[in-house]
Motif scaffolding. Structure first.
Motif, mmCIF file in Angstrom:
data_model
loop_
_atom_site.group_PDB
_atom_site.id
_atom_site.type_symbol
_atom_site.label_atom_id
_atom_site.label_comp_id
_atom_site.label_asym_id
_atom_site.label_seq_id
_atom_site.Cartn_x
_atom_site.Cartn_y
_atom_site.Cartn_z
ATOM 1 N N THR A 1 0.747 -1.473 0.064
ATOM 2 C CA THR A 1 0.178 0.082 -0.037
ATOM 3 C C THR A 1 1.000 1.376 -0.132
ATOM 4 O O THR A 1 0.535 2.250 0.225
ATOM 5 C CB THR A 1 -1.097 -0.026 1.253
ATOM 6 O OG1 THR A 1 -0.169 0.022 2.337
ATOM 7 C CG2 THR A 1 -1.929 -1.215 1.063
ATOM 8 N N GLU B 1 -5.598 -9.638 3.602
ATOM 9 C CA GLU B 1 -5.533 -8.335 4.030
ATOM 10 C C GLU B 1 -6.779 -7.450 3.551
ATOM 11 O O GLU B 1 -6.671 -6.163 3.668
ATOM 12 C CB GLU B 1 -3.945 -7.895 3.837
ATOM 13 C CG GLU B 1 -3.696 -7.412 2.331
ATOM 14 C CD GLU B 1 -3.461 -8.466 1.471
ATOM 15 O OE1 GLU B 1 -3.742 -8.304 0.374
ATOM 16 O OE2 GLU B 1 -3.424 -9.547 1.971
ATOM 17 N N THR C 1 -9.981 -5.900 3.391
ATOM 18 C CA THR C 1 -10.885 -5.955 4.281
ATOM 19 C C THR C 1 -12.053 -5.924 3.661
ATOM 20 O O THR C 1 -13.248 -6.432 4.411
ATOM 21 C CB THR C 1 -10.795 -4.627 5.251
ATOM 22 O OG1 THR C 1 -9.339 -4.473 5.753
ATOM 23 C CG2 THR C 1 -11.844 -4.243 6.281
ATOM 24 N N CYS D 1 -12.441 -5.454 11.716
ATOM 25 C CA CYS D 1 -12.409 -4.453 12.657
ATOM 26 C C CYS D 1 -10.681 -4.319 13.175
ATOM 27 O O CYS D 1 -10.152 -3.377 13.102
ATOM 28 C CB CYS D 1 -13.205 -4.633 13.839
ATOM 29 S SG CYS D 1 -14.865 -3.995 13.391
ATOM 30 N N GLN E 1 -8.441 -5.549 11.410
ATOM 31 C CA GLN E 1 -7.426 -5.603 10.266
ATOM 32 C C GLN E 1 -7.439 -3.830 10.006
ATOM 33 O O GLN E 1 -6.600 -3.309 9.641
ATOM 34 C CB GLN E 1 -8.138 -6.059 8.903
ATOM 35 C CG GLN E 1 -7.765 -7.523 9.129
ATOM 36 C CD GLN E 1 -8.104 -8.190 7.675
ATOM 37 O OE1 GLN E 1 -8.207 -9.313 7.824
ATOM 38 N NE2 GLN E 1 -8.650 -7.512 6.622
ATOM 39 N N ASP E 2 -8.732 -3.032 10.250
ATOM 40 C CA ASP E 2 -8.704 -1.684 9.699
ATOM 41 C C ASP E 2 -9.857 -1.071 10.781
ATOM 42 O O ASP E 2 -10.842 -1.048 10.656
ATOM 43 C CB ASP E 2 -9.183 -1.614 8.343
ATOM 44 C CG ASP E 2 -9.147 -0.129 8.193
ATOM 45 O OD1 ASP E 2 -8.807 0.581 8.890
ATOM 46 O OD2 ASP E 2 -9.163 0.173 6.839
ATOM 47 N N ARG E 3 -9.372 -0.766 11.930
ATOM 48 C CA ARG E 3 -10.270 -0.019 12.865
ATOM 49 C C ARG E 3 -10.709 1.156 12.519
ATOM 50 O O ARG E 3 -11.563 1.841 13.156
ATOM 51 C CB ARG E 3 -9.566 0.030 14.399
ATOM 52 C CG ARG E 3 -9.109 -1.006 14.959
ATOM 53 C CD ARG E 3 -8.785 -1.061 16.079
ATOM 54 N NE ARG E 3 -8.719 -2.526 16.955
ATOM 55 C CZ ARG E 3 -9.489 -3.225 17.476
ATOM 56 N NH1 ARG E 3 -10.771 -2.690 17.467
ATOM 57 N NH2 ARG E 3 -9.348 -4.337 18.090
ATOM 58 N N SER E 4 -9.974 1.868 11.492
ATOM 59 C CA SER E 4 -10.667 3.165 11.045
ATOM 60 C C SER E 4 -11.510 3.123 9.844
ATOM 61 O O SER E 4 -12.210 4.138 9.454
ATOM 62 C CB SER E 4 -9.354 3.881 10.445
ATOM 63 O OG SER E 4 -8.905 3.624 9.487
ATOM 64 N N PHE E 5 -12.058 1.798 9.551
ATOM 65 C CA PHE E 5 -13.040 1.764 8.322
ATOM 66 C C PHE E 5 -14.409 1.693 8.976
ATOM 67 O O PHE E 5 -14.646 0.736 9.701
ATOM 68 C CB PHE E 5 -12.589 0.331 7.631
ATOM 69 C CG PHE E 5 -13.339 0.411 6.441
ATOM 70 C CD1 PHE E 5 -14.069 1.221 5.570
ATOM 71 C CD2 PHE E 5 -13.716 -1.075 5.828
ATOM 72 C CE1 PHE E 5 -14.897 1.173 4.385
ATOM 73 C CE2 PHE E 5 -14.511 -1.186 4.674
ATOM 74 C CZ PHE E 5 -14.907 -0.235 4.018
ATOM 75 N N SER F 1 -16.737 -1.508 8.773
ATOM 76 C CA SER F 1 -16.235 -2.862 9.593
ATOM 77 C C SER F 1 -17.098 -2.700 10.782
ATOM 78 O O SER F 1 -17.764 -3.757 11.310
ATOM 79 C CB SER F 1 -14.854 -2.660 9.895
ATOM 80 O OG SER F 1 -14.047 -2.756 8.847
ATOM 81 N N GLN G 1 -11.956 0.526 -1.362
ATOM 82 C CA GLN G 1 -11.181 -0.640 -1.313
ATOM 83 C C GLN G 1 -11.978 -1.905 -1.978
ATOM 84 O O GLN G 1 -11.986 -2.754 -1.823
ATOM 85 C CB GLN G 1 -11.539 -0.863 0.413
ATOM 86 C CG GLN G 1 -10.727 0.042 1.203
ATOM 87 C CD GLN G 1 -10.589 -0.152 2.563
ATOM 88 O OE1 GLN G 1 -10.717 -1.479 2.886
ATOM 89 N NE2 GLN G 1 -10.562 0.883 3.463
#
Length: 376
Positions: free
Chosen positions: A133, A251, A253, A280, A282-286, A289, A356
């Motif tokens: 990324t 990976e 999400t 969640c 994997q990506d707590r800011s998404f 999720s 995404q």
């Protein structure tokens, strides 16, 4: 008409110093995908011949094909430690071996030793940065290289533009790549993704199937195929395809979430919760999720947990589709039917696109067509 490896080996037995026969035999082993036979043959060659660069490269290629990538990495590292002279192609093959082993840092470390870049190495290094990324680094590597005219470089650069939501640039680069190579893989993926984003699902499926015929294990394509099946209402058919996709790109999400929604739509709320919790992590800011987790918790009867997760999603993204859906469910549960109906209509009416690759329109359609699960 090509001569078989077996026939060439018999010629070599009678003329073991003939390098033309040796090279022809190695090429035949490569064409016949016989890496173990090739490595056994190389062991029979004189030690001084095995020190020649061309033969070293052949050996590294066959070791990679034979599943001995770890040996390649170890061997090249030992040479570097001994300050041995290693050419760019050997270092590229070591990069490839490390990449296969999912050791991106080692692969990029090999790249740093290349003094005169070759196309294969630059493209692989850029792809590794892209997969990490580090899209800006990958784009700069390609834009500043002398290889940007190559179809493979154009295709990879198109993928980067697509993920940066520069759709016009992505399409332009993909068009240029496919004009030079009609089968250029990354560009086919770009076409498939753009068609999917624009809800031209039949066209997307065409490009997905074309690209999958070349790389049947490519996770992003499998995810697109799963989204197409969801769009067709085939939740049970989509689930194994999306699960396959997550095995190959754990990976991602968005695809993890789609697996969870398949479970939710099929009534397996506990498994949906597992998938959403993974997303969640994997990506707590998404936001979606957490919003998706809120929906699963609602159906499992954990209303307090559902409210908490929905609030997190709304704080991260006030327009979160899944959070709005969970809120509608909670309002309905609380007897606020009018507010719930208004919220769910908002959910159906809103078009969503996040960078995404998660196609929320598919989930919206599935829910609005009556495929939403019933609370237990």
């Amino acid at each position: 008409m090509s001569i078989s490896a077996e026939a060439l080996y018999k010629f070599w037995l009678n003329d073991k110093e003939n390098q033309h026969i040796i090279q022809g035999l190695l090429q035949s082993y490569a064409q016949e995908t016989s890496p173990h036979l090739a490595l056994d043959f190389i062991e029979q060659l004189p030690a001084e011949l095995c020190q020649q660069t061309w033969l070293i490269c052949y050996k590294l290629q066959f070791q990679i094909q034979a599943g001995l990538s770890a040996d390649v990495v170890k061997n090249v590292n030992e040479k570097l430690a001994a300050a041995a002279d290693i050419d760019a192609m050997q270092l590229y093959l070591a990069m490839l071996a490390a990449h296969i082993l999912r050791d991106s840092e080692q692969a990029l470390a090999f790249y740093q030793h290349i003094q005169e870049p070759i196309a294969e190495a630059v493209l692989l290094a850029a792809r590794i940065h892209y997969l990490k990324t580090d899209r800006q680094i990958a784009a700069q590597m390609l834009d500043q290289s002398e290889f940007m005219h190559l179809p493979a470089a154009l295709g990879l650069r198109a993928m980067i533009a697509l993920d940066d939501e520069a759709e016009a640039l992505a399409l332009s680069l993909a068009n240029e790549a496919l004009a030079k190579d009609p089968q250029q893989f990354d560009s086919l993926v770009v076409y498939a993704c753009l068609a999917n984003y624009q809800q031209r699902y039949g066209e997307s499926a065409h490009f997905v199937n074309l690209a999958l015929s070349k790389m049947p294990e490519q996770g992003r394509l499998l995810s697109l195929k799963g989204q197409y099946l969801l769009q067709q209402g085939d939740v049970q058919g989509a689930l194994p395809v999306l699960q396959h996709a997550t095995r190959n790109m754990p990976e991602h999400t968005g695809t993890v979430l789609l697996v969870g929604w398949c479970h939710l739509l099929m009534g397996d709320y506990a498994q949906a919760k597992v998938q959403f919790e993974q997303a969640c992590e994997q990506d707590r800011s998404f936001a979606d999720s957490h919003g998706s987790l809120a929906a699963a918790l609602f159906y499992l009867g954990d209303l307090a947990g559902a409210k908490k997760a929905a609030l997190v999603a709304k704080r991260l993204d006030p327009s979160s589709f899944s959070a709005a859906y969970a809120e509608a469910l909670l309002l309905e549960q609380a007897g606020e039917n009018e507010l719930a109906a208004s919220k769910i209509q908002q959910v159906y009416a809103t078009q969503h696109y996040n960078g995404q690759g998660t196609n929320w329109d598919v989930i919206q359609r599935a829910i609005s067509e009556g495929k939403k699960p019933n609370a237990s």
